[in-house]
Design a protein around this motif. Structure first.
Motif, PDB file in Angstrom:
ATOM      1  N   VAL A 171       0.860  -1.187   0.000  1.00  0.00           N
ATOM      2  CA  VAL A 171       0.000   0.000   0.000  1.00  0.00           C
ATOM      3  C   VAL A 171       0.896   1.236   0.000  1.00  0.00           C
ATOM      4  O   VAL A 171       1.764   1.388   0.866  1.00  0.00           O
ATOM      5  CB  VAL A 171      -0.934   0.030   1.224  1.00  0.00           C
ATOM      6  CG1 VAL A 171      -1.812   1.286   1.196  1.00  0.00           C
ATOM      7  CG2 VAL A 171      -1.792  -1.234   1.290  1.00  0.00           C
ATOM      8  N   THR A 172       0.684   2.117  -0.971  1.00  0.00           N
ATOM      9  CA  THR A 172       1.446   3.364  -1.075  1.00  0.00           C
ATOM     10  C   THR A 172       0.486   4.541  -1.064  1.00  0.00           C
ATOM     11  O   THR A 172      -0.585   4.487  -1.681  1.00  0.00           O
ATOM     12  CB  THR A 172       2.279   3.383  -2.372  1.00  0.00           C
ATOM     13  OG1 THR A 172       3.236   2.313  -2.334  1.00  0.00           O
ATOM     14  CG2 THR A 172       3.024   4.698  -2.538  1.00  0.00           C
ATOM     15  N   LEU A 173       0.864   5.593  -0.370  1.00  0.00           N
ATOM     16  CA  LEU A 173       0.054   6.817  -0.329  1.00  0.00           C
ATOM     17  C   LEU A 173       0.901   7.977  -0.846  1.00  0.00           C
ATOM     18  O   LEU A 173       2.044   8.155  -0.422  1.00  0.00           O
ATOM     19  CB  LEU A 173      -0.428   7.098   1.096  1.00  0.00           C
ATOM     20  CG  LEU A 173      -1.324   8.332   1.278  1.00  0.00           C
ATOM     21  CD1 LEU A 173      -2.380   8.085   2.346  1.00  0.00           C
ATOM     22  CD2 LEU A 173      -0.507   9.577   1.665  1.00  0.00           C
ATOM     23  N   LEU A 174       0.321   8.748  -1.759  1.00  0.00           N
ATOM     24  CA  LEU A 174       0.985   9.926  -2.319  1.00  0.00           C
ATOM     25  C   LEU A 174       0.398  11.198  -1.717  1.00  0.00           C
ATOM     26  O   LEU A 174      -0.828  11.353  -1.662  1.00  0.00           O
ATOM     27  CB  LEU A 174       0.806   9.975  -3.845  1.00  0.00           C
ATOM     28  CG  LEU A 174       1.189   8.744  -4.654  1.00  0.00           C
ATOM     29  CD1 LEU A 174       1.004   9.026  -6.149  1.00  0.00           C
ATOM     30  CD2 LEU A 174       2.617   8.312  -4.365  1.00  0.00           C
ATOM     31  N   GLU A 175       1.241  12.096  -1.281  1.00  0.00           N
ATOM     32  CA  GLU A 175       0.825  13.396  -0.764  1.00  0.00           C
ATOM     33  C   GLU A 175       1.629  14.475  -1.464  1.00  0.00           C
ATOM     34  O   GLU A 175       2.864  14.411  -1.519  1.00  0.00           O
ATOM     35  CB  GLU A 175       1.036  13.455   0.753  1.00  0.00           C
ATOM     36  CG  GLU A 175       0.919  14.842   1.369  1.00  0.00           C
ATOM     37  CD  GLU A 175      -0.380  15.563   1.041  1.00  0.00           C
ATOM     38  OE1 GLU A 175      -0.317  16.758   0.680  1.00  0.00           O
ATOM     39  OE2 GLU A 175      -1.457  14.934   1.110  1.00  0.00           O
ATOM     40  N   LYS A 176       0.942  15.465  -2.040  1.00  0.00           N
ATOM     41  CA  LYS A 176       1.636  16.472  -2.838  1.00  0.00           C
ATOM     42  C   LYS A 176       2.431  17.463  -2.007  1.00  0.00           C
ATOM     43  O   LYS A 176       3.323  18.139  -2.531  1.00  0.00           O
ATOM     44  CB  LYS A 176       0.645  17.215  -3.730  1.00  0.00           C
ATOM     45  CG  LYS A 176      -0.327  18.145  -3.033  1.00  0.00           C
ATOM     46  CD  LYS A 176      -1.309  18.724  -4.048  1.00  0.00           C
ATOM     47  CE  LYS A 176      -2.345  19.645  -3.427  1.00  0.00           C
ATOM     48  NZ  LYS A 176      -1.779  20.940  -3.011  1.00  0.00           N
ATOM     49  N   GLU A 177       2.128  17.554  -0.704  1.00  0.00           N
ATOM     50  CA  GLU A 177       2.871  18.469   0.162  1.00  0.00           C
ATOM     51  C   GLU A 177       4.022  17.728   0.855  1.00  0.00           C
ATOM     52  O   GLU A 177       4.153  16.515   0.743  1.00  0.00           O
ATOM     53  CB  GLU A 177       1.934  19.085   1.204  1.00  0.00           C
ATOM     54  CG  GLU A 177       0.730  19.798   0.622  1.00  0.00           C
ATOM     55  CD  GLU A 177       1.073  21.054  -0.176  1.00  0.00           C
ATOM     56  OE1 GLU A 177       2.264  21.448  -0.203  1.00  0.00           O
ATOM     57  OE2 GLU A 177       0.164  21.645  -0.777  1.00  0.00           O
ATOM     58  N   SER A 178       4.810  18.476   1.619  1.00  0.00           N
ATOM     59  CA  SER A 178       5.979  17.905   2.290  1.00  0.00           C
ATOM     60  C   SER A 178       5.640  17.222   3.602  1.00  0.00           C
ATOM     61  O   SER A 178       6.478  16.538   4.195  1.00  0.00           O
ATOM     62  CB  SER A 178       7.023  18.994   2.541  1.00  0.00           C
ATOM     63  OG  SER A 178       6.471  20.024   3.345  1.00  0.00           O
TER      64      SER A 178
END
Length: 400
Positions: A34-41
């Protein structure tokens, strides 16, 4: 290609809902990646970290709605988590007060909804309301919700991020989803070929969904909310105090919110924003977004769909401190309103709008297939609902 670019499940968006879904997916399928992408830091820079922190007990919503079930169960689950793990919580409760005889039927309707939803909601007299909170002002009676509470939204968002990471979820920051590329996803960090994609992108969930062929009937409209904080030393309410809401609208009117440490604020506004991350000045300005959103809002204003003209005028006036304070003063006695002078950090509510029917959707809305699922309307109170909603999402994935 790196194995991290080919996860079994790819969640887009690291807000409270995306984090809860990632954690639930890892629990449901422990052998899956399971991978989660977040556009912020880091997590919590947008809606989740700017949330009011109120756990809503679940009596505002009709019994057939997802919001009713998830807010009732979510309040219980968050409360249990906070108590078990020593996280900040203020179990102060909430009074819903009536300004006059015309609002007594509104109180009765909320009581009916609470009963149908299995939510404890007590009818109290004017005198009993003052015993609960001497600051409360109501006409003849009020409703008391003992299970409504406050939490620190940033603390809980970071806690879920930590839980997800400890469970084996790969959290990737500074990665922006750019849209579908065949069976893959284009991102600022390369192409991901996921077994299944779950779109929890908040303010951008509609745009991402449309690249997958979903959500074509909708646009997300952003609404800006700002609270006004009171000075710390003044006499203040000790429970949340809310008005009887206009149930045709997706927000609850100007109210008093008590924070986890007792700080009091009034608000929020629900002002139409001009672009999706229109927090302050021209910060995050996006010309294309602004033109699209202003075009929709101009049409709504001219046609006055769902009373949009009245909403816009009413809400814009709340930027004048004296107007917001005057509305707050209708709910309390003995609180010096001149002490409310500090504007808080604004948040943006993402509200799904049906373009053809020209109406706002009032409940959660999902679309998807055997390859992807899109959380198009993770609408307020999504923070309260996040834990049970996440279980619902993974159930939906399993069905597909």
């Amino acid at each position: 290609m790196s194995s991290s670019l080919k996860p079994d499940f790819l969640i887009i968006g690291g807000g409270i809902v995306g984090l809860a879904v990632a954690r639930a997916a890892r629990s449901r399928w422990p052998d899956a990646t399971v991978t989660l992408l977040e556009k912020e830091s880091e997590v919590g820079l947008h809606g989740s970290g700017r949330n009011s922190g109120v756990l809503h007990a679940g009596f505002y919503y009709t019994a057939d709605s997802l919001k009713a079930r998830f807010s009732r169960d979510g309040t219980q689950q968050w409360t249990e988590m906070c108590l078990e793990r020593g996280l900040a919580i203020n179990r102060c409760g909430k009074l819903v007060v009536a300004k006059g005889p015309e609002e007594l039927e509104g109180l009765a309707e909320l009581k009916r909804r609470g009963d149908r939803n299995g939510v404890q909601l007590d009818v109290v007299s004017e005198e009993e309301a003052r015993e609960i909170d001497p600051a409360a002002k109501t006409f003849q009676q009020a409703l008391f919700s003992p299970n409504t509470a406050s939490v620190d939204p940033l603390e809980l968002t970071r806690t879920l991020a930590s839980d997800a990471k400890e469970a084996g979820v790969e959290l990737l920051f500074d990665v922006r989803a750019l849209g579908r590329n065949g069976k893959a996803l284009n991102t600022s960090a390369g192409i991901f070929e996921a077994g299944y994609v779950i779109n929890s992108a908040g303010l951008y969930a509609d745009k991402l969904a449309q690249s997958y062929g979903f959500g074509e009937a909708y646009d997300i409209l952003p609404f800006k909310g700002i609270y006004l904080y009171g000075d710390p030393q003044v006499k203040r309410p000790r429970v949340h105090i809310y008005p009887v809401p206009k149930l045709s609208r997706p927000w609850l009117g100007v109210h008093y919110t008590i924070g986890v440490a007792g700080a009091v604020k009034i608000g929020p506004t629900a002002t139409p924003a001009f672009w999706r991350e229109n927090y302050k000045g021209f910060q995050n300005f996006n010309l294309r977004e602004a033109l699209d959103i202003l075009g929709i809002e101009a049409g709504l204003f001219l046609r006055n769909d769902f009373d949009f003209r009245e909403i816009a005028v009413e809400e814009l006036q709340k930027y004048i401190r004296s107007v917001l304070v005057k509305q707050g003063a209708l709910l309390v006695d003995g609180t010096p309103m001149e002490s409310f002078r500090t504007w808080g950090k604004p948040g943006i509510r993402s509200q799904l709008f049906h373009k053809k029917e020209r109406k706002m959707l009032m409940d959660f809305h999902l679309e998807g297939d055997e390859r992807s699922l899109h959380l198009l309307n993770a609408v307020s109170p999504a923070f309260t609902c996040a834990l049970p909603f996440a279980e619902f999402v993974v159930d939906e994935v399993e069905k597909r």
